[in-house]
Design a protein around this motif. Structure first.
Motif, PDB file in Angstrom:
ATOM      1  N   GLY A 272       0.805  -1.214   0.000  1.00 50.40           N
ATOM      2  CA  GLY A 272       0.000   0.000   0.000  1.00 50.40           C
ATOM      3  C   GLY A 272       0.837   1.263   0.000  1.00 50.40           C
ATOM      4  N   THR A 273       1.821   1.340   0.896  1.00 51.93           N
ATOM      5  CA  THR A 273       2.665   2.533   0.947  1.00 51.93           C
ATOM      6  C   THR A 273       3.589   2.607  -0.268  1.00 51.93           C
ATOM      7  N   ARG A 274       3.894   1.453  -0.851  1.00 55.32           N
ATOM      8  CA  ARG A 274       4.681   1.465  -2.090  1.00 55.32           C
ATOM      9  C   ARG A 274       3.852   2.080  -3.227  1.00 55.32           C
ATOM     10  N   LEU A 275       2.569   1.723  -3.299  1.00 56.02           N
ATOM     11  CA  LEU A 275       1.687   2.334  -4.298  1.00 56.02           C
ATOM     12  C   LEU A 275       1.654   3.856  -4.127  1.00 56.02           C
ATOM     13  N   ALA A 276       1.545   4.298  -2.872  1.00 53.68           N
ATOM     14  CA  ALA A 276       1.494   5.731  -2.593  1.00 53.68           C
ATOM     15  C   ALA A 276       2.792   6.423  -3.001  1.00 53.68           C
ATOM     16  N   THR A 277       3.920   5.816  -2.638  1.00 50.89           N
ATOM     17  CA  THR A 277       5.224   6.411  -2.949  1.00 50.89           C
ATOM     18  C   THR A 277       5.468   6.453  -4.446  1.00 50.89           C
ATOM     19  N   ASP A 278       5.160   5.362  -5.143  1.00 46.33           N
ATOM     20  CA  ASP A 278       5.347   5.329  -6.596  1.00 46.33           C
ATOM     21  C   ASP A 278       4.513   6.415  -7.279  1.00 46.33           C
ATOM     22  N   HIS A 279       3.302   6.620  -6.806  1.00 48.76           N
ATOM     23  CA  HIS A 279       2.452   7.665  -7.392  1.00 48.76           C
ATOM     24  C   HIS A 279       3.077   9.043  -7.205  1.00 48.76           C
ATOM     25  N   LEU A 280       3.578   9.312  -6.004  1.00 48.15           N
ATOM     26  CA  LEU A 280       4.171  10.624  -5.738  1.00 48.15           C
ATOM     27  C   LEU A 280       5.436  10.838  -6.566  1.00 48.15           C
TER      28      LEU A 280
ATOM     29  N   SER B  77       6.415  -1.324  16.109  1.00 53.48           N
ATOM     30  CA  SER B  77       5.049  -1.654  15.716  1.00 53.48           C
ATOM     31  C   SER B  77       5.135  -2.451  14.419  1.00 53.48           C
ATOM     32  N   GLU B  78       4.743  -3.741  14.454  1.00 52.17           N
ATOM     33  CA  GLU B  78       4.915  -4.585  13.280  1.00 52.17           C
ATOM     34  C   GLU B  78       4.191  -4.013  12.065  1.00 52.17           C
ATOM     35  N   THR B  79       2.968  -3.589  12.261  1.00 54.65           N
ATOM     36  CA  THR B  79       2.197  -3.014  11.157  1.00 54.65           C
ATOM     37  C   THR B  79       2.846  -1.721  10.671  1.00 54.65           C
ATOM     38  N   GLY B  80       3.289  -0.882  11.595  1.00 51.75           N
ATOM     39  CA  GLY B  80       3.932   0.368  11.220  1.00 51.75           C
ATOM     40  C   GLY B  80       5.237   0.142  10.488  1.00 51.75           C
ATOM     41  N   ASP B  81       6.027  -0.824  10.954  1.00 50.40           N
ATOM     42  CA  ASP B  81       7.296  -1.120  10.290  1.00 50.40           C
ATOM     43  C   ASP B  81       7.060  -1.650   8.876  1.00 50.40           C
ATOM     44  N   ASP B  82       5.992  -2.427   8.710  1.00 51.08           N
ATOM     45  CA  ASP B  82       5.653  -2.973   7.398  1.00 51.08           C
ATOM     46  C   ASP B  82       5.302  -1.837   6.436  1.00 51.08           C
ATOM     47  N   ARG B  83       4.515  -0.889   6.909  1.00 49.29           N
ATOM     48  CA  ARG B  83       4.124   0.231   6.053  1.00 49.29           C
ATOM     49  C   ARG B  83       5.327   1.127   5.739  1.00 49.29           C
ATOM     50  N   ARG B  84       6.212   1.298   6.689  1.00 41.76           N
ATOM     51  CA  ARG B  84       7.422   2.078   6.453  1.00 41.76           C
ATOM     52  C   ARG B  84       8.288   1.420   5.380  1.00 41.76           C
ATOM     53  N   ALA B  85       8.347   0.086   5.389  1.00 41.74           N
ATOM     54  CA  ALA B  85       9.188  -0.643   4.441  1.00 41.74           C
ATOM     55  C   ALA B  85       8.754  -0.401   3.005  1.00 41.74           C
ATOM     56  N   GLY B  86       7.451  -0.284   2.761  1.00 44.38           N
ATOM     57  CA  GLY B  86       6.983  -0.026   1.401  1.00 44.38           C
ATOM     58  C   GLY B  86       7.409   1.341   0.898  1.00 44.38           C
ATOM     59  N   TRP B  87       7.346   2.342   1.778  1.00 40.69           N
ATOM     60  CA  TRP B  87       7.818   3.688   1.424  1.00 40.69           C
ATOM     61  C   TRP B  87       9.306   3.668   1.093  1.00 40.69           C
ATOM     62  N   ALA B  88      10.093   3.010   1.952  1.00 39.24           N
ATOM     63  CA  ALA B  88      11.546   2.964   1.739  1.00 39.24           C
ATOM     64  C   ALA B  88      11.888   2.238   0.435  1.00 39.24           C
ATOM     65  N   ALA B  89      11.159   1.158   0.132  1.00 36.79           N
ATOM     66  CA  ALA B  89      11.413   0.426  -1.106  1.00 36.79           C
ATOM     67  C   ALA B  89      11.081   1.280  -2.324  1.00 36.79           C
ATOM     68  N   GLY B  90      10.024   2.073  -2.227  1.00 32.83           N
ATOM     69  CA  GLY B  90       9.661   2.950  -3.335  1.00 32.83           C
ATOM     70  C   GLY B  90      10.723   4.001  -3.610  1.00 32.83           C
ATOM     71  N   LEU B  91      11.272   4.585  -2.547  1.00 31.92           N
ATOM     72  CA  LEU B  91      12.339   5.573  -2.719  1.00 31.92           C
ATOM     73  C   LEU B  91      13.591   4.931  -3.316  1.00 31.92           C
ATOM     74  N   ALA B  92      13.912   3.729  -2.834  1.00 29.20           N
ATOM     75  CA  ALA B  92      15.104   3.037  -3.337  1.00 29.20           C
ATOM     76  C   ALA B  92      14.961   2.740  -4.832  1.00 29.20           C
ATOM     77  N   GLU B  93      13.783   2.277  -5.233  1.00 29.56           N
ATOM     78  CA  GLU B  93      13.538   1.956  -6.643  1.00 29.56           C
ATOM     79  C   GLU B  93      13.652   3.209  -7.513  1.00 29.56           C
ATOM     80  N   ALA B  94      13.256   4.368  -6.958  1.00 28.92           N
ATOM     81  CA  ALA B  94      13.306   5.619  -7.714  1.00 28.92           C
ATOM     82  C   ALA B  94      14.685   6.270  -7.663  1.00 28.92           C
TER      83      ALA B  94
END
Length: 331
Positions: free
Chosen positions: A171-179, A196-213
Motif C-alpha cells: 500500500g505505501t509502495r503504491l502511494a510512494t510510486d504515485h508521488l 510496531s509490526e504493522t507500522g514497520d511494514d508500512r514504512r518498508a513499502g515507502w523505503a522500497a519505493g524511494l530506493a527503486e526511484a
C-alpha cells in the motif's frame, strides 16, 4: 396452514438430491455455480429455513464465533475495526454462524475469556485482531487445538496458524510510486515508533519505493497515532532545510494532522505539497484526503471461509495476504 418447507421439498423443487441442498447450505464452494443458484432460488421461493437447533444437536456445534472487542482507539483510524466487525458479522450470518463479542483488558485476560466461553456457551472458534510477536493468545489456542484465525499476520511465525492480512508495504509502495510519478523527490514518511509490526511494514513499502526511484534521502518522523501526532511530525519535518513536498502516512489520523499543519502554513494541498494516508476512512473521503484502502469486506469473508474449513475438519487452509488499493483525491 401452509406446510413448512423441508430439505426434501427444496431438493424436489430444484431437481437435485437432498445432499446437494445440504452442500449448498453448509459447503457452497463444492457446488457448481449454476446448481447453487438453482437451489438458492428454490430455498427463497419456498421460504425454507434450516433447523439450526437440530443441526447443533447433530454436529455438537454451537455455530458461535468469538471475537474480542478491543479497547476504544483513535476515533479516525479505529473505524477500520468497526468496518471489519460489521462485515464479519454479515458474512458469518450467511452461513448460520453468529458472532459473540466480549471484552478483555489484555492477552492474558483474553485467554481466560476463551476458556469461559468454551465452557459456558460452547463457542466453536475465535477470530483474533491486533496480532504481535510472541502472541500468548495464539499459543494458548494452538496448544488446545482450537479453531481460530487472525486478522493480522503472526509476525515471525507466519506458518504456525491460518491468518488473513492486508499487504501494508504494498500500500505505501503504491502511494510512494504515485508521488514519484508526480515529480516529487522529497517524500517524507510519517509513522509510528519502530517496533510496531504493522507500522514497520508500512514504512518498508515507502523505503522500497524511494530506493527503486533512486532517491537516497530518507526523511521520516515517528510519533504516536493521532491527528496531533501527525501535526507535530509535519511541523518538525517542514522546519528542516529543503522541507518535504510530499508525505506518506501510516494512517489517516496522522495524515489529517499533516494536512492541518500544511494549511496553517498557507501551503496549497495538491499543489505545494501532497499527502496520502492509509485506511481510507470515511473522514478521508469527506475531506478529500488521498488514502490507501484496505479490502475489509474481503478480509472478513476470508476469515469466515478459513474457519469453516477448519470446523469441517479439512486440511488447514492457506493464509491470505490481500492487496490494498490507492484512492486518489485532492491532496
Amino acid at each position: 396452514m401452509a406446510q413448512r418447507a423441508t430439505l426434501n421439498s427444496v431438493a424436489e423443487a430444484a431437481a437435485v438430491s437432498r445432499q446437494t441442498v445440504s452442500n449448498v447450505i453448509n459447503s457452497p464452494e463444492v457446488v457448481s455455480p449454476e446448481t447453487r443458484e438453482r437451489v438458492l432460488e428454490a430455498i427463497q421461493r419456498l421460504g425454507y429455513r434450516p433447523h439450526t437447533a437440530a443441526r447443533q444437536l447433530r454436529t455438537t456445534r454451537s455455530q458461535i464465533i468469538g471475537l474480542r472487542i478491543a479497547p476504544v482507539g483513535n476515533g479516525v483510524s479505529g473505524v477500520v475495526l468497526d468496518q471489519f466487525l460489521h462485515s464479519l458479522t454479515a458474512t458469518a450470518e450467511e452461513y448460520e454462524h453468529r458472532i459473540m463479542l466480549f471484552t478483555a483488558a489484555d492477552d492474558e485476560s483474553e485467554t481466560r475469556a476463551y476458556a469461559d466461553l468454551i465452557a459456558s456457551v460452547g463457542v466453536d472458534a475465535f477470530v483474533l485482531t491486533h496480532t504481535h510477536h510472541d502472541d500468548l493468545r495464539t499459543r494458548w489456542l494452538r496448544e488446545r487445538e482450537l479453531p481460530f484465525v487472525t486478522f493480522g499476520r503472526p509476525w515471525g511465525a507466519e506458518r504456525e496458524h491460518p491468518w488473513v492480512d492486508v499487504d501494508g508495504a504494498r500500500g505505501t509502495r503504491l502511494a510512494t510510486d504515485h508521488l514519484v510519478r508526480q515529480g516529487h523527490r522529497r517524500i517524507a514518511f510519517v509513522g509510528w515508533p519502530k517496533g510496531s509490526e504493522t507500522g514497520d511494514d508500512r514504512r518498508a513499502g515507502w523505503a522500497a519505493g524511494l530506493a527503486e526511484a533512486g532517491i537516497p534521502e530518507r526523511r521520516e518522523a515517528a510519533v504516536f497515532d493521532g491527528v496531533e501526532g501527525g501535526r507535530s511530525a509535519a511541523a518538525r519535518l517542514l522546519d528542516e532545510p529543503l522541507a518535504p513536498t510530499a508525505f506518506v502516512c501510516a494512517s489517516d489520523s496522522l495524515a489529517l494532522g499533516v494536512v492541518g499543519e500544511l494549511r496553517d502554513r498557507g501551503l496549497r494541498l495538491g499543489a505545494d505539497a501532497s499527502v496520502i494516508g492509509f485506511d481510507d476512512t470515511p473522514t478521508a473521503a469527506v475531506l478529500g484526503l488521498s488514502s490507501v484502502a484496505q479490502p475489509i469486506a474481503e478480509v472478513a469473508a476470508e476469515c469466515v471461509r478459513q474457519l469453516r474449513v477448519m470446523l469441517r475438519g479439512e486440511p488447514g487452509p492457506a493464509s491470505a495476504l490481500l492487496p490494498p488499493r490507492l484512492v486518489l483525491r485532492t491532496t
